[in-house]
Structures are given as C-alpha cells and as structure tokens.
Design an enzyme around this catalytic site. Structure first.
Site, mmCIF file in Angstrom:
data_model
loop_
_atom_site.group_PDB
_atom_site.id
_atom_site.type_symbol
_atom_site.label_atom_id
_atom_site.label_comp_id
_atom_site.label_asym_id
_atom_site.label_seq_id
_atom_site.Cartn_x
_atom_site.Cartn_y
_atom_site.Cartn_z
ATOM 1 N N GLU A 51 -36.768 -17.967 -15.127
ATOM 2 C CA GLU A 51 -36.819 -16.554 -14.725
ATOM 3 C C GLU A 51 -36.620 -16.416 -13.219
ATOM 4 O O GLU A 51 -37.208 -17.165 -12.432
ATOM 5 C CB GLU A 51 -38.184 -15.977 -15.123
ATOM 6 C CG GLU A 51 -38.101 -14.629 -15.751
ATOM 7 C CD GLU A 51 -37.253 -14.587 -17.013
ATOM 8 O OE1 GLU A 51 -36.068 -14.208 -16.917
ATOM 9 O OE2 GLU A 51 -37.766 -14.920 -18.092
ATOM 10 N N ASP A 54 -31.406 -17.126 -11.814
ATOM 11 C CA ASP A 54 -29.939 -16.993 -11.916
ATOM 12 C C ASP A 54 -29.313 -16.541 -10.604
ATOM 13 O O ASP A 54 -28.311 -17.101 -10.155
ATOM 14 C CB ASP A 54 -29.506 -16.114 -13.107
ATOM 15 C CG ASP A 54 -30.023 -14.690 -13.101
ATOM 16 O OD1 ASP A 54 -30.892 -14.351 -12.264
ATOM 17 O OD2 ASP A 54 -29.557 -13.888 -13.948
ATOM 18 N N SER A 150 -32.475 -6.927 -22.358
ATOM 19 C CA SER A 150 -31.099 -6.731 -21.920
ATOM 20 C C SER A 150 -30.246 -5.814 -22.764
ATOM 21 O O SER A 150 -29.076 -6.089 -23.020
ATOM 22 C CB SER A 150 -30.404 -8.090 -21.857
ATOM 23 O OG SER A 150 -30.243 -8.413 -20.550
ATOM 24 N N SER A 152 -29.157 -3.103 -21.691
ATOM 25 C CA SER A 152 -28.130 -2.561 -20.790
ATOM 26 C C SER A 152 -26.939 -3.510 -20.687
ATOM 27 O O SER A 152 -25.789 -3.069 -20.703
ATOM 28 C CB SER A 152 -28.722 -2.281 -19.412
ATOM 29 O OG SER A 152 -29.412 -3.405 -18.956
ATOM 30 N N ASP A 195 -27.524 -12.515 -18.446
ATOM 31 C CA ASP A 195 -27.538 -11.644 -19.617
ATOM 32 C C ASP A 195 -26.150 -11.510 -20.246
ATOM 33 O O ASP A 195 -25.997 -11.530 -21.465
ATOM 34 C CB ASP A 195 -28.078 -10.261 -19.230
ATOM 35 C CG ASP A 195 -29.422 -10.371 -18.523
ATOM 36 O OD1 ASP A 195 -30.045 -11.448 -18.618
ATOM 37 O OD2 ASP A 195 -29.849 -9.404 -17.871
HETATM 38 C C1 GLA Z 1 -33.014 -9.283 -14.979
HETATM 39 C C2 GLA Z 1 -31.630 -9.608 -14.442
HETATM 40 C C3 GLA Z 1 -31.266 -11.064 -14.784
HETATM 41 C C4 GLA Z 1 -32.348 -12.017 -14.276
HETATM 42 C C5 GLA Z 1 -33.706 -11.568 -14.798
HETATM 43 C C6 GLA Z 1 -34.852 -12.395 -14.236
HETATM 44 O O1 GLA Z 1 -33.004 -9.304 -16.367
HETATM 45 O O2 GLA Z 1 -30.675 -8.752 -15.006
HETATM 46 O O3 GLA Z 1 -30.012 -11.386 -14.232
HETATM 47 O O4 GLA Z 1 -32.325 -12.052 -12.874
HETATM 48 O O5 GLA Z 1 -33.982 -10.202 -14.481
HETATM 49 O O6 GLA Z 1 -34.771 -13.715 -14.658
#
Ligand code: GLA
Length: 443
Positions: A51, A54, A150, A152, A195
């Site tokens: 987490e 990325d 995710s 979105s 994502d």
């Molecule tokens: C959000 C962002 C991802 C990642 C997570 C945390 O979902 O869209 O790219 O940074 O937070 O791991």
C-alpha cells in the site's frame, strides 16, 4: 458465442449475472434504440499487500475482484459521447471527444469517462468516433463505490477500452494500462498505476505482482502469482467512504518526495524511494527528519510541483512515511514467496504487519478500519487482516479458508455492527479476469 455462454465463462454459472446483462441490454435498447451493441467489462480490485508503494516505484500485489463495471456501447458517426447510467442518481451526460475536454463539476461520474476519452484523443492520431453508452455498475454485482476497491479506475478502464475498440485501435495492454492511469489524473488525484494494471492484466485465480518501476523501454516487470486453492479473498467494507481527492493523500505523496530530497545525500541520483530499497533502513533513518513542513520540504529541494498542496505549514511525517514504504516493499516480496509456497499462515502474518505499518507509520487508518480488523481476527479460518486501498475508510482485506465462509458472512457483520453501529457490506470473492470486450450482438 451467445450471451449465456459468455456470462458463464466470465463468472461461472450465475442466473443473477445473466439477468443483470439482459436488463442492461433492454435499458440500452430503450434509451438508444434497436441495433448492434458491444458489451465491455472491467473489474474493480483489492490489493492484498503493497500500500502506498506504487507512486514510489515500489511493489504491489492486487487481485481483480468479481465485482465489475459493464459498459454497453454503440459507435456514433460523430464525436459525441452520450452517457447513460442504469442508476438514476447518475444523470445522463454528453460531451465531444477531443484533445481538451471540458470537465464536468468536481465529483461528477462522467469525469472518469472524459479523462479516458481525452487520453485516447492524444494517442490515436485521427479524429475519433464517439459512442452511445450505458454504464451498469450497481452493487452487489457492480463495484462498491468509495470503498477502496477502485470503482473509479474500473470506469476509466472500461470507457477507454470501449472507445479504443469502437475506433479500431488495439493498444498493447501494458502501455494502455499506463495511459489509463494517466487518464485518471484528469480528476485531480495523483494516483499510481496499480489499479489500472490489475484491471487490464488480471488472470482468474491469480494475484498480480507488479513492480511499479518502468523499465527503460516503457515495459514493466510483472508476474501472475497463483492463489492457494481452498482459500478466498475476504473484502469487508467498513461503510465509511473515503475520497482520494482530499488533501491527505497528496500530503502522503509529498512526505515521500520530501524523503527522496533528503536521501539524495546518500544516493545522489535518487528519483523515488525505490532507489534506496537495497539499503538497510537503519542506515537511512537518521538522514530523514521525523517531521518537515511543506515549505521546508520545498526548500530542501523536494519536487512538489505537480501536487496540489494548499497549506505550506502542513506537517509531513517524513521519516515514518519513508519507513512504511521501505518495509512494505520487503513485505510484498516476502508475500509473493509465501503465496507461491502455499504458506497462507505466513501471508497472514505479513498482512497483519502491513496493517500495523499503514496505521502507525503511514497514518491512514481510522477507528472503523480498526474495528473491522479486530472483528476479522476473531473469526477462525481467516488469515491476516489489513486496510486495503488508500485508507481513511473503505475496506479490509483478508484471506479466508473455504470452511470459514459461512462464519464470515454471518458473524462478521454482527461483530462489526456491535462495536460501530454500522451495518457493513461483507463479501468473499475469487480473483477474477481482466477487462475485455465480451460480445457484440443486436438488441
Ligand atoms: C489509491 C491509488 C493507488 C494507490 C493506493 C494506495 O487507490 O489510486 O494508485 O496509490 O491508493 O496503495
């Protein structure tokens, strides 16, 4: 292939899924009239571990969930995109595909489709056809919204996939995933690539190990890791909606970039925290101040140029944030080894450690996430429990043995409800397949 066959291939036998598709097809015909229609789907995701790594060019290990977004579309002869949603709270929208698409007001659902369309206009070197499109995303089969799974990105991906397909453009998946992640910056959050990559590259029954550092040629190192048989992925939604667009997400990104600026002292050409991953944390900790303000970070040379940061006095917990990223990357690698060896107990320990680090070092938990983690831990047959996604609400993820599924579905909502007064949404899923054009038929 017939609709029933495609649905079975995608989800296994499911009369509910087939009914969902048939209902979407009839709504499409009602709104846009009879004729050909192409069906696309893109899954949401849950991140097993990795987490806030990325955007630091680190490691992640997400799975695609079997909750997805459907988009039914028909090409138009002009550049208009006419969007309709099966849920009446999302009003119909129209815009024209182009290089510089005017955003709808902040928070409007069509902005994800606008971002996707604008991105394609920049990559396809000819005028684009628009589409008449219907989005079907209502839970339970659809991706829960604001839950950290995710939805979105699934909408961005399914819209980009549909427009590309209708315009006869078949991009290579990895570069397309990166383009889709940049498309999402249109809405104002500087998220990473996880994502969109999992939505476009998932394999059923597998997690995706992704090294978020691009290789020189624009490619990425990735590896599909089989999930151990007999276990499922538990996703427990706290019911607290998180929103990435808030300033806290960008402040964490800023803390990491401040860390990069300080660590230049040790590694002169560092661009991301990833560049110090090979060095023991004990050798790095003293170089990074515990706390810096945004303006101090700027003075120290942190690259904060493209980050919307409102308050120059806001405090960044630089050392703790960098420690989280450093330790989390190591946990992801260890989790890949443990999963590959079928050592679910070890995976569980790593998920627990990851949660502690996200809570104490990255500071992205909240009381409801803690209540859900504690509730999951009380149920035999669950392994690890951690917040997943950005944090500040949303979901907890855990592995669960198939013999414990009934307990999870009955006891967990009670335990969580007793400590928070909130009725949670709990589901168990199998890692699902990647976003696709499924079928074109006539309505
Ligand atoms: C959000 C962002 C991802 C990642 C997570 C945390 O979902 O869209 O790219 O940074 O937070 O791991």
């Amino acid at each position: 292939m017939q609709l029933a066959e495609v649905v079975e291939q995608t989800y296994g036998e499911s009369t509910q899924q087939e009914a969902r598709y048939r209902s979407a097809l009839s709504t499409f015909a009602g709104v846009f009239g009879p004729g050909p229609v192409s069906i696309f789907r893109a899954p949401g995701r849950v991140n097993l571990i990795g987490e806030h790594t990325d955007y630091n060019h680190g490691f992640v290990l997400p799975v695609a969930i079997d909750r997805d977004i459907l988009l039914l579309a028909r090409p138009r002869a002009d550049s208009s995109v006419n969007l309709h949603n099966t849920e009446p709270v999302f009003a119909s929208r129209t815009f024209a595909v182009g290089f510089d698409i005017e955003p709808a007001e902040a928070g409007d659902w069509s902005n994800y489709v606008r971002g996707a369309a604008q991105m394609l206009a920049h990559h396809i070197e000819r005028p684009l056809l628009g589409m008449d499109a219907l989005v079907s995303a209502a839970p339970p089969q659809g991706t829960p919204r604001g839950a950290g799974v995710s939805s979105s990105s699934a909408l961005t991906v399914v819209a980009a996939l549909a427009l590309a397909w209708l315009n006869d453009w078949s991009p290579e998946r990895i570069s397309f995933a990166r383009q889709c992640s940049e498309a999402e910056w249109y809405v104002g959050t500087r998220g990473g690539i996880m994502d969109q990559f999992i939505s476009l590259l998932a394999l059923p029954e597998h997690a995706l190990f992704l090294d978020c550092r691009p290789l020189g040629n624009g490619d990425y190192h990735l590896n599909h890791v089989p999930m151990p048989s007999g276990y499922r992925v538990l996703v427990a939604n706290t019911g607290i909606r998180h929103t990435n667009v808030g300033g806290e997400f960008n402040l964490r990104v800023a803390a990491c970039r401040a860390g990069v600026a300080c660590l230049r002292e040790r590694v002169a050409d560092i661009t991301h925290l990833r560049d110090v991953q090979h060095i023991a944390w004990e050798e790095l900790a003293h170089i990074v101040p515990e706390v810096m303000s945004v303006s101090q970070a700027r003075e120290r040379g942190a690259d904060l140029a493209n980050l919307p940061l409102r308050d120059p006095d806001a405090l960044l917990r630089v050392r703790a944030c960098c420690r989280h990223v450093h330790s989390e990357n190591r946990r992801v690698q260890a989790a890949v080894d443990a999963l590959s060896a079928g050592d679910v107990t070890r995976v569980g320990e790593l998920l627990d450690e990851a949660h502690t680090s996200a809570r104490d070092d990255y500071d992205v938990s909240c009381p409801e996430l803690e209540a859900m983690v504690n509730a999951v831990k009380k149920i035999d047959g669950t392994y690890g429990a951690r917040l997943t996604g950005a944090g500040w609400g949303g979901c907890v993820v855990a592995l669960v043995h198939q013999d414990a599924l009934l307990d999870v579905e009955s006891i967990l909502p009670e335990l969580y409800g007793a400590s928070t007064g909130i009725e949670p949404h709990v589901f168990v899923c199998q890692p699902s397949s990647r976003a696709e054009h499924l079928l074109t038929l006539s309505v």
